[in-house]
Structure formats: structure tokens, C-alpha cells
Design a protein around this motif. Sequence first.
Motif, PDB file in Angstrom:
ATOM      1  N   UNK A  21       0.835  -1.203   0.000  1.00 38.25           N
ATOM      2  CA  UNK A  21       0.000   0.000   0.000  1.00 38.25           C
ATOM      3  C   UNK A  21       0.867   1.249   0.000  1.00 38.25           C
ATOM      4  N   UNK A  22       2.001   1.196   0.752  1.00 42.02           N
ATOM      5  CA  UNK A  22       2.915   2.338   0.765  1.00 42.02           C
ATOM      6  C   UNK A  22       3.522   2.550  -0.626  1.00 42.02           C
ATOM      7  N   UNK A  23       3.889   1.465  -1.292  1.00 39.34           N
ATOM      8  CA  UNK A  23       4.446   1.586  -2.640  1.00 39.34           C
ATOM      9  C   UNK A  23       3.413   2.164  -3.606  1.00 39.34           C
ATOM     10  N   UNK A  24       2.161   1.779  -3.415  1.00 40.26           N
ATOM     11  CA  UNK A  24       1.103   2.323  -4.266  1.00 40.26           C
ATOM     12  C   UNK A  24       0.955   3.819  -4.041  1.00 40.26           C
ATOM     13  N   UNK A  25       0.998   4.229  -2.762  1.00 39.99           N
ATOM     14  CA  UNK A  25       0.884   5.664  -2.475  1.00 39.99           C
ATOM     15  C   UNK A  25       2.046   6.438  -3.082  1.00 39.99           C
ATOM     16  N   UNK A  26       3.249   5.837  -3.005  1.00 36.40           N
ATOM     17  CA  UNK A  26       4.418   6.490  -3.576  1.00 36.40           C
ATOM     18  C   UNK A  26       4.250   6.648  -5.103  1.00 36.40           C
ATOM     19  N   UNK A  27       3.781   5.587  -5.752  1.00 35.50           N
ATOM     20  CA  UNK A  27       3.547   5.648  -7.202  1.00 35.50           C
ATOM     21  C   UNK A  27       2.441   6.638  -7.531  1.00 35.50           C
ATOM     22  N   UNK A  28       1.467   6.711  -6.650  1.00 37.27           N
ATOM     23  CA  UNK A  28       0.355   7.638  -6.883  1.00 37.27           C
ATOM     24  C   UNK A  28       0.808   9.084  -6.757  1.00 37.27           C
ATOM     25  N   UNK A  29       1.717   9.344  -5.803  1.00 35.33           N
ATOM     26  CA  UNK A  29       2.246  10.708  -5.657  1.00 35.33           C
ATOM     27  C   UNK A  29       2.983  11.121  -6.934  1.00 35.33           C
ATOM     28  N   UNK A  61       0.114   1.320 -12.315  1.00 36.33           N
ATOM     29  CA  UNK A  61      -0.591   0.059 -12.563  1.00 36.33           C
ATOM     30  C   UNK A  61       0.195  -1.128 -11.999  1.00 36.33           C
ATOM     31  N   UNK A  62       1.524  -1.058 -12.100  1.00 34.65           N
ATOM     32  CA  UNK A  62       2.348  -2.135 -11.569  1.00 34.65           C
ATOM     33  C   UNK A  62       2.208  -2.220 -10.047  1.00 34.65           C
ATOM     34  N   UNK A  63       2.154  -1.039  -9.388  1.00 39.52           N
ATOM     35  CA  UNK A  63       1.976  -1.012  -7.935  1.00 39.52           C
ATOM     36  C   UNK A  63       0.618  -1.577  -7.534  1.00 39.52           C
ATOM     37  N   UNK A  64      -0.407  -1.281  -8.327  1.00 37.46           N
ATOM     38  CA  UNK A  64      -1.744  -1.821  -8.041  1.00 37.46           C
ATOM     39  C   UNK A  64      -1.725  -3.340  -8.125  1.00 37.46           C
ATOM     40  N   UNK A  65      -1.053  -3.889  -9.124  1.00 37.87           N
ATOM     41  CA  UNK A  65      -0.977  -5.344  -9.271  1.00 37.87           C
ATOM     42  C   UNK A  65      -0.217  -5.986  -8.114  1.00 37.87           C
ATOM     43  N   UNK A  66       0.844  -5.326  -7.661  1.00 36.93           N
ATOM     44  CA  UNK A  66       1.588  -5.852  -6.520  1.00 36.93           C
ATOM     45  C   UNK A  66       0.717  -5.861  -5.271  1.00 36.93           C
ATOM     46  N   UNK A  94       7.612  21.435 -16.683  1.00 32.88           N
ATOM     47  CA  UNK A  94       6.301  20.866 -17.008  1.00 32.88           C
ATOM     48  C   UNK A  94       6.396  19.898 -18.184  1.00 32.88           C
ATOM     49  N   UNK A  95       7.150  20.288 -19.216  1.00 33.75           N
ATOM     50  CA  UNK A  95       7.325  19.410 -20.368  1.00 33.75           C
ATOM     51  C   UNK A  95       8.050  18.130 -19.980  1.00 33.75           C
ATOM     52  N   UNK A  96       9.017  18.244 -19.064  1.00 32.50           N
ATOM     53  CA  UNK A  96       9.742  17.069 -18.579  1.00 32.50           C
ATOM     54  C   UNK A  96       8.765  16.130 -17.861  1.00 32.50           C
ATOM     55  N   UNK A  97       7.864  16.723 -17.058  1.00 32.10           N
ATOM     56  CA  UNK A  97       6.866  15.901 -16.350  1.00 32.10           C
ATOM     57  C   UNK A  97       5.929  15.209 -17.317  1.00 32.10           C
ATOM     58  N   UNK A  98       5.584  15.899 -18.397  1.00 29.10           N
ATOM     59  CA  UNK A  98       4.698  15.310 -19.392  1.00 29.10           C
ATOM     60  C   UNK A  98       5.360  14.107 -20.061  1.00 29.10           C
ATOM     61  N   UNK A  99       6.700  14.254 -20.330  1.00 31.50           N
ATOM     62  CA  UNK A  99       7.433  13.166 -20.976  1.00 31.50           C
ATOM     63  C   UNK A  99       7.427  11.905 -20.129  1.00 31.50           C
ATOM     64  N   UNK A 100       7.426  12.084 -18.822  1.00 34.27           N
ATOM     65  CA  UNK A 100       7.500  10.923 -17.936  1.00 34.27           C
ATOM     66  C   UNK A 100       6.134  10.464 -17.431  1.00 34.27           C
ATOM     67  N   UNK A 101       5.054  11.092 -17.900  1.00 28.47           N
ATOM     68  CA  UNK A 101       3.728  10.710 -17.411  1.00 28.47           C
ATOM     69  C   UNK A 101       3.404   9.250 -17.756  1.00 28.47           C
ATOM     70  N   UNK A 102       3.756   8.835 -18.976  1.00 31.05           N
ATOM     71  CA  UNK A 102       3.475   7.449 -19.364  1.00 31.05           C
ATOM     72  C   UNK A 102       4.198   6.468 -18.449  1.00 31.05           C
ATOM     73  N   UNK A 103       5.450   6.830 -18.056  1.00 28.33           N
ATOM     74  CA  UNK A 103       6.175   5.954 -17.135  1.00 28.33           C
ATOM     75  C   UNK A 103       5.484   5.893 -15.788  1.00 28.33           C
ATOM     76  N   UNK A 104       5.012   7.055 -15.322  1.00 30.62           N
ATOM     77  CA  UNK A 104       4.343   7.097 -14.016  1.00 30.62           C
ATOM     78  C   UNK A 104       3.039   6.298 -14.032  1.00 30.62           C
ATOM     79  N   UNK A 105       2.317   6.350 -15.173  1.00 30.33           N
ATOM     80  CA  UNK A 105       1.078   5.564 -15.295  1.00 30.33           C
ATOM     81  C   UNK A 105       1.395   4.087 -15.194  1.00 30.33           C
ATOM     82  N   UNK A 106       2.448   3.665 -15.888  1.00 32.39           N
ATOM     83  CA  UNK A 106       2.826   2.257 -15.863  1.00 32.39           C
ATOM     84  C   UNK A 106       3.266   1.816 -14.472  1.00 32.39           C
ATOM     85  N   UNK A 107       4.004   2.673 -13.779  1.00 34.34           N
ATOM     86  CA  UNK A 107       4.434   2.350 -12.408  1.00 34.34           C
ATOM     87  C   UNK A 107       3.232   2.242 -11.481  1.00 34.34           C
TER      88      UNK A 107
END
Length: 877
Positions: free
Chosen positions: A140-148, A186-191, A171-184
Motif C-alpha cells: 500500500x505504501x508503494x502504491x501511495x508512492x507511485x500515486x504521488x 498500474x504495476x503497484x496496483x498489481x503488486x 512541465x514538459x519534462x513531467x509530461x514526458x514521464x507521465x506514461x512511465x508514471x502511469x505504468x508504475x
Amino acid sequence: MSISNTTSRYIPLHAPETANLDDEKTLLPLAVYHKLAEFITKALHTVNAKGDSAKLNEIRSHNAVSIDGERGTGKTSVLVNLRTYLKSTHGDILKDIHILEPVDPTLLEENESLFLHIIVAAVLSDEDVKNSQRTNPESYKQLNHALDKLAHALECVEVQHDERGMDKLRALFGNKHLADRVQEFFKAVLQLLGKKLLVLPIDDVDTSLNRAFENLEIVRRYLTTPYVLPIVSGDRELYREVTWRDFHGRLTKDSNYKPEQAYTTAVELANEYQRKVLPLPSRLFMPPVSEYLGDQDITLGLPSVISLPNFHAWLEIFLAGPVNGREGSDLTLPIPSLRALTQFINSCSELIQGLPQAVRLAENPLQVKRAWQMPTIRLDVMNLFHAEHQRLNKETKREFGPAYRLFSEPPHEPLDGIFGGLDQTTISSWESTLSDYFQYEPKAGAVYLVLQAYKYWQHLAEISEEERNGSIFDTPLFQPLHHEAAGLNQFIKENDFSEWQVHLKEKLPYGWLARLDAQQTLLPYPVAEVGVNSAKDWKYWEVISRSGAAEKIGDKAVFLLSLLTHHNYYTNANRSMMLNIGRIFELIIASLVGPVSLQTLQGIVQDAPFHSTSALAPTKTLNLGPDEDDEPVEISEDDVLERLNRQLELLQKDIEVWREHHKLDQVRFSPWLIYKVFNKVYSQVAEFRNVPKGMKDVGKALDKVGMVFHATWSAFGSFEKGRLFGLPDVVATVNLNSSHNFEQNPHFKMNILPFAPTTGQKGQDNPDSLSKRQFGASTRTASFFLADHPIRSWLDEILAISWVKEAKNVSAREWLFSKLNATPPSRLTSKFLEIKLRKIAEVERQRIITEMTVLYPDSSELKLLADANQTLLASQN
């Protein structure tokens, strides 16, 4: 074999309308569920193969599954009940996957710029996710971290339009990494859940049209992770529409140069875009309703009441009658979607359970139709007849007697008041229920017209003669000009009167025809019949009286010809007389549909002919061209009317006996079948012909009466003959050009003979003739019943006579010598005629004398001819 209670799938009869189905046996599109299970299994294998050590960029792929289907095809139900299906058939993969509740794009508010917000919210609000937070605190802590991290990336995307300088870069840098954050995330949710794959159903992405392309963009950008399998449902044609329009808008935003080229480019881009976001190998299609209607493994109710295809077959014959489908005679039931199907079944659930046992337990749709149409015949006998008929059809002689002998045993008698196993009260309940349902279906115009006609005909059968006021055709199915009524405006109308305007141009006033421009009809209709003009001074009854025919036959001929004539049609000058087929046709159909009283027959005789221009435009004048006579002619018809009344009474009694003989009160004729017959007969027999000075040929007029009856009889056969009755679906397609020797015509031999005996076979009592009559009676078809209709019996007597033509502007002397093929001398004598008559056979001589007696009864030439013939006969004796 009867329907088993263990059938794999069924539609509940009384279930409320809901997408969530608790019983896996109610899941209908099994092929779609099966393919989804395959895609999920494949996605699990992909996750296992990639492993946790792979870089995120290396494992991204477009793996969305799309389910294509129009509204109401059951897409939502598939998404909602996917877990139920997997639990009953693929329980082994459920331990490794977690299926989220379907995401609804319509929940996206105006101020929310990303569909991603809804997806994240759906994951966090999932009951299993919330429960796992308490049992697995570390994950749950890992999920919260990924959610942040995901929240920070989302925030950067939202503010990037308002930032400047270094903040803009962040902001543009954050946008570039949004897809990575989404994947992280979902991975945290599965864990947290202890699963390997999230199945994310997204329902009707195209529902919110103003956000449809943006929603697809979210799938393209952020749902390419192998940890999530998106299942996107919607109408792919709408996807394509909103996609190319988005590209087209961007291409033409700054310049309108070459708009056609921009459209072509936009369509190409849209196709490639969809190919990428919704890969072709992962596309599924919801089955059309027709696929369910043909699946014998789907039944109604539990325990099973009837199979769905059998119920559909019964509805078809209940509404349309025993039609074979030729020339568009099938009446399509307007059930456009699975939702519509379940709503319809629910609306008539109580009645379904009361269907006849023979219908409910039939093995297939064909047996259903046979059980309803021929309730007195065992189904195995019809199967044997069909097989034997096919075998004999391959032989050279094609003698079908052995096949008909299967009907040598008398069938069991149906109960009084029963139509195929249902009483009239139940049938009326079915008609009312179907009418109440289909009156709101836009494509149900034809079905609704048929149900209205059924109701109207039953009303006529129930009321007294004093209350009855109107024709059996006074219902919108047979009145195309009434389709603009308010009660029919909800239906789609695809037909118009353009053909009428072409054919009736210069025959009816322009103003009346112009009003047809704005009118449309639910069904196609033949052009209203103008008819053939006859001479206004044509005293056909006198011609018939002088013909030498027996008085009874002459009276019948006068009656039938009077049905053909209509006197109350006004030309530009004065009243005219037209020959129309409408009364003959209406009389035949009325005698089939229900009891025919003397008052009913009088109404047919007195009213304008059915579907004639004089009936549809009764106050309009008819242009007959320059040949019409401007001088009115007064004709006394009192003696004719008296003879007509006598014949009406005789015909009414004959029809009553005929109906009682065939027990027609227990036969239900479909208005749809009669509508198809009406279209065919009027297309073949109705006409407009302008005869100079008017037609005055008794023989041709009576032939026309015969053509109407035979064309009607043959039309019934062309729609009834077929597999239903164990017969080949081959009918005559040539035009019917003559009413004489009809039994030698292909229309009789191919369309009617399989049902009805020839004139010579009627009185025969040999086994083959008796068996064939038994078969015909069992079919309960108009093709059989019309074989001994009183009108046919009258026509057989009348058409056997060679009716003479009335001469026009030809003297008795000219007429006589044209018949003798001789040049008249300066002085005509009996001796000269005797010499000419010696060269002619006695039968021909008598025919000339008879014909001249009709045409020139008081001429001196007739007296000389008779004396010469008498002298010749005396000398020969």
C-alpha cells in the motif's frame, strides 16, 4: 427431439433490463467471450515473458482489444459479465488477473482535461484495491508512492500551458514521464492485489462525441503497458468519423487550400491511427441479432419454453402467413439489437408460455411453421412427402401420385374455433401485444400496418351487418394515401408516389398529382388503375341476351361484366364508363377473409373499384383525349339492376356454401400475403387503355374478368408454394396473357397444380385424386380453396362461349360478305347466298347466322341468309 432443460443458454422471460447477469447460461455472445479469454491469456503470457527487470520503454505496446457494435448489441453486458464467464469456463486465469468495473467516459466533467483522471479514480475506488490496502500495508505504501509521482506528473501536464521559462521546461519534462508514471502506478496496483494483469473495460468511448478523439488519445499514450489490457467498446464507424474529422480540422485550420485533398489525407490518417490504437488482430464484432435468432441452443425461459429460432419462425408465419420469401414476400421483424430482442421477449413473456405444444416442442423452425399452418397433419408425414416428391421430381415422367398417397388417411380434426392451436381470444391478445410494442419501433411500419389490418378484419367479423360500413380494404395497409396520418408519423417512410406521377400524368389533374410530391408511404404500391374506357352507349346486357347463351349463363355474364364496369367516372365532357379490376379482386379476397353477407356484396358493387383512380380521386376528371364524345348518352339500366340483385343473392349463397365446405371460419389469412398478391395482380393485370369511341367487346371484357381471377389465384400459388409444404420453390414467372385454357398455362401447372386438382380430377374417386385433394385441404392455402370458388365455376361456364363482337359503323350487307369472303352482287338474292353457303361447313354456317342474329336482328340480309340456309339443308336431306 424435444428441447432439453439443460440447454446451454437462455433468455429469461421475466428478468428486468440490466447489463449484469448472474447466471452464465444467460450470456449469449459466446464467441465474443471466448475470444476475450484468448486475448487475456495471451496478455498474461506477455507479462510473464517480459519479467520485472525489463525497461519500461522496451515493453510498451499497443495491445487494446476493441469490441465493435451499434447501440443495444450487448457490448456493455459483455464487459460487465466477463468475470462471470471466466469463472465458469476459465477459472485458472482468474487467479492471475483482476477485472476492473467498466469505466464510463460520460463521467468526465467539462473541467477535466484527461480521461486518465477517470481511469485512476476507477482503479482506486475498486473494492478489491481498497480491501488489499488493509491486508497488505507494505504494498500500500508503494502504491501511495507511485500515486504521488503520478499526481505530480498530471499536475505538470495541466499547468504546462500557463508556465514560462524554466517552469515550462519542468512541465514538459513531467509530461514526458507521465506514461512511465502511469505504468508504475498500474504495476503497484498489481503488486497490492497479488495479480499479474489488470483488465480495464472502457465502455462506449464514442458516447461522448466531443471527447471521443481525446479519449482514444489517452488509450494511445498511456495504456500501452503490458500490465493493463484495455477492452474498448463502441461503434468503430463512429471512431473513424470523429478521428478523420479531427485530422481534417487540423489540416484546414490555417488554410482551406485543396479541401478535397485534405479530406483524402484525413481519412488515410484516421485509418492508420485506428490501425495503431485498435490493432486489427485484436478487433471483435458483436453478433447481429440474426445470429441469435438462428441459434437453436438459445431458448426462452428456464425451464425452456421454446427455442429462440422456433419462436422467431412462429412470429413470422403468425404475421406474414405461409409465404415462401420469393419477390420480397418475407416480412422482416424489426428487432435491430439484442436490447430490443430482450425487451420484446419480456413484453410478451406471459403469452409465450401459452403457445401450442406442437409449436413449442418442434425440432426446427420449419416444423414450427408446419405445425401452425397444418395442425391436422403429422410432421413425419410432411417429411416423407417432401423426400418422395424430390425423388419423383428427378424421374422423367414426374408422376407425383405416390407422394400424395401418403395423405390417404384422413387427418385428425382441429378443435372448433382453433387457429393452429390458439383460440381467437389468445390470437387477439398476441396481435394487441405485438401492436403495442412495435408501434414505437421506427422500422416497424410494415409490421404495424399488418397488425392494424388483422385487428380491423377481426372487428368486421364480430360486428353485425347493420353496423358494418366499409370495405375489407379500408385499412392503411391497402390505402397508401392514408400513410400521412398522425398515427404513422413515427415510422420510417422510404417510398413515394413518383411512379404514380409519371404514369398518371395528363390523365388526372396536375393539382391532384402535385399534392403527391410531399407524401411518402411505408411500403411500395402499384400505380392506381385508370382502366379501359368503354362506349357510353354500350348496352352489353342486350348483346349478351342476343348471344344465344342459356339464360342462367347470360345472367352470370352480365353480373361479372357489371362488376368490371364503373359508370360514375366523369370526363371533361360528361359521365363515362370505365372497366376496372378492383371489384372482382375485392370480391375474391373478401370471400376468403371472412363471411360475406348480401350487404357486403352490395357495397362492393356500389362503391368505386378498389385501387382505381376513381376511388382514390373520386371528384377528379379523367382526360380520355380527343376521341371522347361530347354528347351525353342516357342509358336505362333498371332491368340490369334487377338481374344484378338476383345474381348477388345467388353468389352470396354459393360463397356461403363454399366457405362452410372448407371451414374457412377456422382459417386465418394474413394481410401481408394478400398485400403481396395485390401488388402482383395489379402490376400484371391493371391497365390504362384509351379505346377510340370506347370498347364494346363482350368477349374481351369477360376475358378480363377471367384474367383477374386467374392472376389472383396464381399469385397466391407463387407466394405459397415452397419448402413449407414439401414442394420445390419453383414458380411460373411468365406473364399471364390469356384466361382461356388456364389449366394448360404454366401459371396453373407450376403454381397451383401441386395444391389443387384439375377440373377432370375433381370428380374422380381414385386413390391418387382423393389423396391429392386431402393434401390440398390440409395445406389450408388459398391456392387450394380457390380451385372451386363460385367465381371460378361461373367463369368456366362463361369463358366456354365465343362471345360475338358488336359491330361498329358496318352495315349488315358489308358484315355478311366479309364473313363469306365474297364480293356482293348488285342485287342480293337467296339463291346467291345458297351457292356461297354450299362451300361452308354446316357448323360454320350456323355460327355466322347466330352472330348476325345478335348484331343485326332486324336486317333483311339476315332473313335472306336464314332462308338460303334452310333451303340448303332441305336439299341435303
